[in-house]
Design an enzyme around this catalytic site. Structure first.
Site, PDB file in Angstrom:
ATOM      1  N   ASP A   9       0.830  -1.202   0.000  1.00 31.62           N
ATOM      2  CA  ASP A   9       0.000   0.000   0.000  1.00 31.62           C
ATOM      3  C   ASP A   9       0.865   1.253   0.000  1.00 31.62           C
ATOM      4  O   ASP A   9       2.032   1.224   0.396  1.00 31.62           O
ATOM      5  CB  ASP A   9      -0.933   0.000   1.209  1.00 31.62           C
ATOM      6  N   LYS A  10       0.279   2.368  -0.405  1.00 34.40           N
ATOM      7  CA  LYS A  10       1.019   3.627  -0.520  1.00 34.40           C
ATOM      8  C   LYS A  10       1.678   4.028   0.793  1.00 34.40           C
ATOM      9  O   LYS A  10       2.826   4.497   0.813  1.00 34.40           O
ATOM     10  CB  LYS A  10       0.071   4.729  -0.998  1.00 34.40           C
TER      11      LYS A  10
END
Length: 298
Positions: A40-41
């Site tokens: 995920d970012k």
């Protein structure tokens, strides 16, 4: 196929997507690039990146188990189950003893409901896109395995834990479910992937460090040898090395290590140079690494 086929261990930084983290690799090494397992970012840590024809081995690496250091904040849950989402529920922060009592129920074979903000597809559409449009997304539970869940510390409502899981496990969902089991709510506020299969974050390089990145290409054959499911063969005959360099599977090879799965094979010459990778089931070469070029005399 070409010599830019490589396996790279990359240290992804937080604040960028896994896809964006490949840009430096595309510019420095090869335009054809992919990674084996999205982070995920907000997350950071180990990405296994494949370039050139090695991208065809993605399934081999993406199926490996993974280890994370997670930071789980108790007392609130966000819609994305991470620090970038909106708070949708609050509850009292539990004591450490209650959390410790709840953890064992999250070790072993489980049925897990993935986050609605995920890359999974529902009727051909990405679940996260549907959720952002306000649709109620029903995520079906999926089988996962949590091999270990080891608390490291618990301070000011934040649990730090090392978690070893199977492919397809969402640590965000584990945080959510642990919060509920402890009589509270919870979400991730930090996540670092520390290992994928036999590969560790300590071995990874920064994709922005060009010299380190280029040097790491030379580790491709060593990394491949560490994958237990890859068979290793040696091609002794020079004529067969030429056949291999021209894309044909050798007619005779020496078995160095035979994998039970017999899916992929690494083909080496007698001088220990990785020449190619083959799909053993189809009997074809899928990646030329260091093709044999010596001219035949006589």
């Amino acid at each position: 196929m070409g010599t830019n086929a490589s396996i790279l261990l990359i240290n992804k930084k937080p604040g960028i997507t896994s896809f964006s983290s490949l840009n430096d690799i595309k510019r420095t090494i090869e335009a054809k690039v992919g990674h084996a397992g999205t982070l995920d970012k907000f997350a950071q840590g180990l990405l296994i990146v494949l370039t050139g024809s090695m991208t065809r081995l993605n399934v081999l690496f993406s199926s490996m188990d993974k280890t994370y250091r997670a930071q789980i904040a108790f007392g609130s849950e966000t819609d994305t189950l991470d620090p970038e989402g909106q708070v949708i529920a609050v509850a009292d922060v539990p004591g450490y003893e209650q959390i410790q009592k709840s953890i064992p129920s999250f070790i072993g074979s489980l049925e897990q409901q993935p986050p609605q903000y995920s890359a999974l597809h529902i009727n051909g559409k990405r679940a996260s896109d549907l959720a952002r449009r306000g649709h109620e997304v029903q995520m079906a539970k999926r089988p996962i395995t949590v091999y270990s869940f080891e608390p490291v510390s618990y301070e000011q409502g934040i649990l730090v834990a090392d978690i070893h899981v199977s492919k397809g496990t969402y640590i965000r969902s584990l945080a959510r479910d642990l919060g509920l089991a402890a009589g509270s709510r919870a979400h991730l506020v930090g996540l670092t992937r520390t290992a994928i299969g036999p590969f560790h974050l300590s071995e990874a390089v920064d994709a922005k460090q060009r010299e380190s990145l280029l040097a790491s290409m030379g580790q491709t054959d060593a990394l491949l040898k560490r994958v237990a499911s890859v068979s290793i063969f040696e091609v002794e005959d020079e004529q067969e090395l030429f056949r291999l360099a021209n894309g044909s599977f050798p007619r005779a090879v020496k078995v160095i290590r035979q994998s039970d799965e017999e899916t992929y094979g690494a083909l080496y010459s007698t001088d220990g140079v990785l020449r190619a990778v083959a799909d053993m089931k189809e009997g074809r070469i899928i990646a030329q690494i260091h093709p044999y070029r010596k001219e035949i005399v006589g």
